[in-house]
Design a protein around this motif. Structure first.
Motif, PDB file in Angstrom:
ATOM      1  N   TRP A 155       3.584 -33.094  -0.015  1.00  0.00           N
ATOM      2  CA  TRP A 155       4.745 -32.281  -0.326  1.00  0.00           C
ATOM      3  C   TRP A 155       4.454 -31.327  -1.812  1.00  0.00           C
ATOM      4  N   ARG A 156       3.814 -32.310  -2.836  1.00  0.00           N
ATOM      5  CA  ARG A 156       3.480 -31.833  -4.243  1.00  0.00           C
ATOM      6  C   ARG A 156       2.330 -30.742  -3.935  1.00  0.00           C
ATOM      7  N   GLN A 157       1.164 -30.854  -3.180  1.00  0.00           N
ATOM      8  CA  GLN A 157       0.263 -29.832  -2.980  1.00  0.00           C
ATOM      9  C   GLN A 157       0.990 -28.427  -2.501  1.00  0.00           C
ATOM     10  N   ALA A 158       1.987 -28.910  -1.408  1.00  0.00           N
ATOM     11  CA  ALA A 158       2.499 -27.391  -0.911  1.00  0.00           C
ATOM     12  C   ALA A 158       3.328 -26.809  -2.155  1.00  0.00           C
ATOM     13  N   MET A 159       4.060 -27.516  -2.435  1.00  0.00           N
ATOM     14  CA  MET A 159       5.031 -26.828  -3.461  1.00  0.00           C
ATOM     15  C   MET A 159       4.355 -26.270  -4.649  1.00  0.00           C
ATOM     16  N   ASN A 160       3.212 -26.975  -5.226  1.00  0.00           N
ATOM     17  CA  ASN A 160       2.416 -26.492  -6.421  1.00  0.00           C
ATOM     18  C   ASN A 160       1.941 -25.200  -5.959  1.00  0.00           C
ATOM     19  N   GLY A 161       1.413 -25.053  -4.673  1.00  0.00           N
ATOM     20  CA  GLY A 161       0.735 -23.778  -4.232  1.00  0.00           C
ATOM     21  C   GLY A 161       1.687 -22.740  -3.916  1.00  0.00           C
ATOM     22  N   ALA A 162       2.801 -23.203  -3.387  1.00  0.00           N
ATOM     23  CA  ALA A 162       3.790 -21.940  -3.185  1.00  0.00           C
ATOM     24  C   ALA A 162       4.376 -21.356  -4.522  1.00  0.00           C
ATOM     25  N   LEU A 163       4.703 -22.403  -5.551  1.00  0.00           N
ATOM     26  CA  LEU A 163       5.111 -21.815  -6.592  1.00  0.00           C
ATOM     27  C   LEU A 163       4.210 -21.525  -7.822  1.00  0.00           C
ATOM     28  N   GLU A 164       3.063 -21.190  -7.614  1.00  0.00           N
ATOM     29  CA  GLU A 164       1.984 -20.994  -8.628  1.00  0.00           C
ATOM     30  C   GLU A 164       2.224 -19.373  -9.063  1.00  0.00           C
ATOM     31  N   GLY A 165       2.143 -19.195 -10.044  1.00  0.00           N
ATOM     32  CA  GLY A 165       2.735 -17.913 -10.600  1.00  0.00           C
ATOM     33  C   GLY A 165       4.226 -17.561 -10.718  1.00  0.00           C
ATOM     34  N   VAL A 166       5.140 -18.580 -10.060  1.00  0.00           N
ATOM     35  CA  VAL A 166       6.608 -18.496 -10.471  1.00  0.00           C
ATOM     36  C   VAL A 166       6.892 -19.149 -11.446  1.00  0.00           C
ATOM     37  N   ALA A 167       7.694 -18.500 -12.377  1.00  0.00           N
ATOM     38  CA  ALA A 167       8.296 -19.132 -13.474  1.00  0.00           C
ATOM     39  C   ALA A 167       9.072 -20.118 -13.267  1.00  0.00           C
ATOM     40  N   PRO A 168       8.894 -21.510 -13.814  1.00  0.00           N
ATOM     41  CA  PRO A 168       9.789 -22.555 -13.846  1.00  0.00           C
ATOM     42  C   PRO A 168      11.068 -22.297 -14.053  1.00  0.00           C
ATOM     43  N   SER A 169      12.209 -22.809 -13.113  1.00  0.00           N
ATOM     44  CA  SER A 169      13.590 -22.783 -13.346  1.00  0.00           C
ATOM     45  C   SER A 169      14.084 -24.085 -13.246  1.00  0.00           C
ATOM     46  N   THR A 170      15.281 -23.984 -13.731  1.00  0.00           N
ATOM     47  CA  THR A 170      16.088 -25.371 -13.910  1.00  0.00           C
ATOM     48  C   THR A 170      17.239 -25.494 -13.221  1.00  0.00           C
ATOM     49  N   PHE A 171      17.735 -26.812 -13.145  1.00  0.00           N
ATOM     50  CA  PHE A 171      19.191 -26.879 -12.711  1.00  0.00           C
ATOM     51  C   PHE A 171      20.052 -26.982 -13.514  1.00  0.00           C
ATOM     52  N   PRO A 172      21.423 -26.950 -13.087  1.00  0.00           N
ATOM     53  CA  PRO A 172      22.331 -26.935 -14.104  1.00  0.00           C
ATOM     54  C   PRO A 172      22.285 -28.051 -14.648  1.00  0.00           C
ATOM     55  N   GLU A 173      22.659 -28.465 -16.049  1.00  0.00           N
ATOM     56  CA  GLU A 173      22.618 -29.682 -16.527  1.00  0.00           C
ATOM     57  C   GLU A 173      24.141 -30.361 -16.201  1.00  0.00           C
ATOM     58  N   VAL A 174      24.020 -31.490 -16.039  1.00  0.00           N
ATOM     59  CA  VAL A 174      25.060 -32.276 -15.388  1.00  0.00           C
ATOM     60  C   VAL A 174      25.289 -33.564 -16.342  1.00  0.00           C
ATOM     61  N   ASP A 175      26.400 -33.833 -16.531  1.00  0.00           N
ATOM     62  CA  ASP A 175      26.645 -35.419 -17.182  1.00  0.00           C
ATOM     63  C   ASP A 175      27.150 -36.198 -15.783  1.00  0.00           C
ATOM     64  N   VAL A 176      26.409 -36.840 -15.267  1.00  0.00           N
ATOM     65  CA  VAL A 176      26.734 -37.695 -14.316  1.00  0.00           C
ATOM     66  C   VAL A 176      27.294 -38.995 -14.491  1.00  0.00           C
ATOM     67  N   PRO A 177      28.650 -39.142 -14.069  1.00  0.00           N
ATOM     68  CA  PRO A 177      29.196 -40.409 -14.472  1.00  0.00           C
ATOM     69  C   PRO A 177      28.324 -41.659 -13.888  1.00  0.00           C
ATOM     70  N   ARG A 178      28.195 -42.803 -14.782  1.00  0.00           N
ATOM     71  CA  ARG A 178      27.503 -43.812 -14.416  1.00  0.00           C
ATOM     72  C   ARG A 178      28.236 -45.150 -14.389  1.00  0.00           C
ATOM     73  N   GLY A 179      27.812 -46.070 -13.779  1.00  0.00           N
ATOM     74  CA  GLY A 179      28.554 -47.409 -13.735  1.00  0.00           C
ATOM     75  C   GLY A 179      28.254 -48.087 -14.988  1.00  0.00           C
ATOM     76  N   GLU A 180      28.691 -49.216 -15.131  1.00  0.00           N
ATOM     77  CA  GLU A 180      28.681 -50.271 -15.872  1.00  0.00           C
ATOM     78  C   GLU A 180      27.344 -51.206 -15.952  1.00  0.00           C
ATOM     79  N   GLY A 181      27.036 -51.605 -14.624  1.00  0.00           N
ATOM     80  CA  GLY A 181      25.880 -52.461 -14.458  1.00  0.00           C
ATOM     81  C   GLY A 181      26.139 -53.791 -14.886  1.00  0.00           C
ATOM     82  N   ASP A 182      25.199 -54.751 -14.473  1.00  0.00           N
ATOM     83  CA  ASP A 182      25.379 -56.107 -14.595  1.00  0.00           C
ATOM     84  C   ASP A 182      25.593 -56.362 -16.209  1.00  0.00           C
TER      85      ASP A 182
END
Length: 732
Positions: free
Chosen positions: A672-699
């Motif tokens: 997957w990494r090799q296929a994605m790197n080759g396909a996106l070579e020369g394509v400017a990096p894009s980002t996902f919208p920032e999200v404040d994901v609610p988290r649990g309290e944990g142990d």
């Protein structure tokens, strides 16, 4: 046109029939074509005894079958497909030498006589009577064209072809008479040049080449407009008997035939003696191009995509209301099909598949990429080559797609790559990603807690509980949705599936375009969330593309434009996109899967310099391993496994590398990494919208990063296990 036969006598019934047939036709013509009944044969039109006037006045001329060209998104040729290798071109795009040569050798008085050449018939009668055999035929070019129309209309039907070409007996005479009547009709409708153009486009030149353009490309690798004199004479000599004069097989015979044509051109005044001598001094001058027929010859290792284009064409009603209509249009050909295939992405996917699993390995790799927001299939590749040679480990089964599109019979279990679908269903039902479950490493859940989409609880008296376990023995503790995805916790997701509802999970999968690989609906089983149902890699890639497109699902598509032989644009499928998730919910899934790649089981295959989200998948007994992931620009799914799902990838060598246990991150992830790197070579990096994901309290007594089952980079924590904690296929 009759071929010369050795010997001096009429030794066979066929020869007698041909001789008498020419005699009868001569008498018929001399009688003004008033043909009631002639000789011992009578008149057999369409194989029956009927009069000349009873033959239908109009001959149906079906359009000529031609080559269809499939192009990638940049207009590069992927493949040529055809039932008959033919490209129709106008007469002015054929060398004048070819036009002159055909007339000289086949019908020297073509521009002087009418549809039927009485002088030619008389000459044939005289010559044949003197020799005692059929030395000459009497068909004009117009009559030969009519015969070729009958052969073209017969298609691949052996009986129809035999009827269209029969030479002897009453049926043969009937065919000749039909040819004569239709030739008369054509000479009233068309000019001589139009008839010659039609003839040169329909006739067979051998070596799978129909028409002058295909023949010129086949034998000389050049268009028909550029044929030199000696080349044109060679082609003209082939039409009488393409097999007998085949220059590829019989060079000397072809050379003699070519020189015969040149001599006929001198006799006909088309060229001078000096020009003929100069041409005869040359060798054949062949520059043979091998026919590039079908998806086997596809460029850029795109054979499986080429195959998919045909399946999509035949399945989509936009190309014809019925399957029969679509098949007829495909067989007719002459189309230019522009597709979605991105050459850069395809090259990268094909190389990654071949590097990730060798063709001779016992398992194979598949790679398929989809553009978020359009459904455009940008790449489709496999580690085994497309083809029919089993000894070379080739296959024509497209493992990336469902069975109704040429794929395997059932598809493959997706393992934990299905878990994000359950998470998406939960978010759409209003469940917070902060929802926590504290579970043991192994749990038993009553099946009656799950309901199908009819509202009926699942029941199984023999096994009332669904028993399952996590990948490792130490995976017990408390997780929220983010951590459970990052560490691929089976127990959490079965509890979540019970909370959100089995039916709701199934409906979410359906809206994301995920169904079984045999195109049946997903089964209502508790193990659904762990990927127990078999699906096609394209479905997973497209579901993840929906996450990347912020909840906008687009049906996969491979065809963007089609033009016919006349250059007219045909309708193509309209984009089929609809919102299936709220944007903020899709953004939350993206953020959680981004965390999987940054800190969870997929961290070893993160793309350098750009954000990527994804999920590993490893099924029971490690029969299938996956990595599905995406950026905002491209979603790609990789599957590695045995086509028949009968080999556990334990103690196995893949692409020359030994694996004690194959996993989604260790085997599918690098592909997957090799296929994605080759396909996106020369394509400017894009980002996902920032999200404040609610988290649990944990142990309460531990820090988040130290929680059992918390974020531990670089592991394949995604294998389903049975109640004994050992790999085992879920059978629910």
């Amino acid at each position: 046109m009759s071929r010369k036969r050795p010997g001096g006598g009429l030794s066979t019934p066929q020869q007698v029939a041909k001789f008498l047939g020419v005699s009868v036709l001569s008498g018929a013509v001399l009688a003004g074509l008033a043909l009631p009944a002639v000789g011992a044969f009578g008149l057999a039109a369409r194989g029956t005894m009927e009069g000349f006037d009873e033959i239908p006045a109009m001959m149906e001329r079906p359009p000529l079958t031609q080559m269809t060209t499939i192009l990638d998104a940049d207009g590069n040729r992927i493949a040529d497909v055809y039932s008959r290798n033919r490209t129709v071109v106008p007469l002015d795009e054929m060398s004048e030498h070819l036009r002159q040569a055909i007339v000289a050798i086949e019908d020297a008085r073509f521009y002087e006589h009418g549809a039927v050449d009485l002088q030619g018939i008389l000459r044939a009668l005289t010559t044949n009577a003197q020799s005692g055999s059929v030395e000459q035929g009497a068909s004009t070019l117009t009559q030969q064209y009519v015969k070729n129309v009958f052969v073209e209309a017969a298609g691949d039907d052996p009986e129809a072809v035999a009827e269209a070409t029969i030479q002897s007996g009453a049926a043969g005479l009937g065919r000749k008479i039909r040819e004569m009547k239709y030739a008369i009709q054509l000479e009233e409708e068309l000019t001589k040049d139009q008839i010659l153009e039609n003839y040169l486009n329909i006739t067979y030149f051998g070596q799978q080449a129909y028409g002058a353009e295909a023949a010129s490309q086949r034998y000389f690798s050049k268009p028909a407009s550029e044929l030199a004199l000696h080349e044109a004479a060679l082609l003209a000599g082939l039409v009488q008997s393409p097999s007998q004069y085949d220059p590829v097989q019989y060079e000397e015979t072809a050379l003699q035939r070519r020189n015969t044509v040149l001599a006929s051109m001198v006799d006909n005044g088309a060229i001078t003696e000096a020009e003929a001598d100069e041409a005869m001094a040359l060798d054949l001058g062949l520059n043979v191009s091998q026919p590039r027929q079908g998806c086997v010859t596809a460029t850029n290792d795109a054979g499986f995509f080429c195959d998919y284009v045909k399946w999509e064409f035949l399945a989509n009603p936009v190309f014809g209301e019925t399957r029969e209509e679509r098949e007829a249009l495909w067989a007719l050909g002459g189309l230019t099909i522009r597709t979605t295939l991105d050459p850069q992405a395809q090259e990268a996917a094909a190389q990654a598949a071949k590097d990730g699993a060798f063709a001779e390995d016992s398992v194979s790799a598949t790679v398929v990429g989809v553009q978020p927001g359009t459904g455009h299939i940008l790449s489709m590749a496999q580690s085994r080559p497309y083809g029919f040679d089993l000894e070379q480990h080739q296959t024509t089964i497209n493992l990336n797609v469902s069975s109704e599109m040429g794929g395997s019979a059932y598809g493959f279990q997706p393992g934990s790559t299905f878990k994000p679908i359950t998470a998406a269903a939960a978010l759409e039902e209003g469940i917070s990603p902060a929802l926590e479950y504290t579970t043991d490493n192994e749990i038993a859940v009553p099946k009656s807690d799950f309901r199908d989409c009819e509202g009926r609880p699942l029941t199984d008296e023999s096994e009332p509980n669904y028993e399952l376990g996590n990948e490792r023995d130490d995976m017990e503790g408390t997780w929220d949705m983010t951590d459970a995805l990052a560490d691929s916790v089976n127990t959490y997701f079965v509890e979540l599936e019970r909370e959100v509802g089995l039916c709701e999970t199934m409906q979410m999968a359906d809206e994301l375009g995920v169904e079984r690989g045999d195109n049946e609906p997903l089964a209502a089983v508790p193990s659904l969330t762990l990927g127990s149902e078999t699906v096609a890699p394209l479905q997973i890639a497209n579901a993840y593309a929906t996450f990347a497109a912020r909840g906008m699902h687009c049906a996969p598509v491979s065809i963007t434009a089609v033009t016919d032989a006349e250059g007219e644009e045909l309708p193509v499928p309209e984009p089929s996109c609809e919102r299936v998730m709220a944007e903020d919910n899709a953004d939350t899934v993206n953020a959680m899967l981004l965390n999987v790649v940054e800190e969870g089981t997929g961290s070893s295959v993160a793309l350098p310099g750009r954000q990527s989200a994804g999920k590993t998948g490893t099924t029971n007994d490690r029969r299938d391993v996956w990595f599905a992931g995406y950026t905002p620009d491209l979603a790609t799914a990789v599957h590695v496994g045995n086509e028949n799902q009968n080999e556990a990838m334990v103690g196995i060598t893949i692409a020359g590398q030994y694996h004690a246990q194959a996993g989604g991150a260790s085997v599918a992830g690098p592909i997957w990494r090799q296929a994605m790197n080759g396909a996106l070579e020369g394509v400017a990096p894009s980002t996902f919208p920032e999200v404040d994901v609610p988290r649990g309290e944990g142990d309460d007594d531990e820090e988040e990063d130290d929680r059992p089952g918390g974020n531990r980079p670089g592991r394949d924590g995604d294998e389903d296990r049975d109640n004994r904690g050992r790999p085992g296929r879920d059978r629910d």
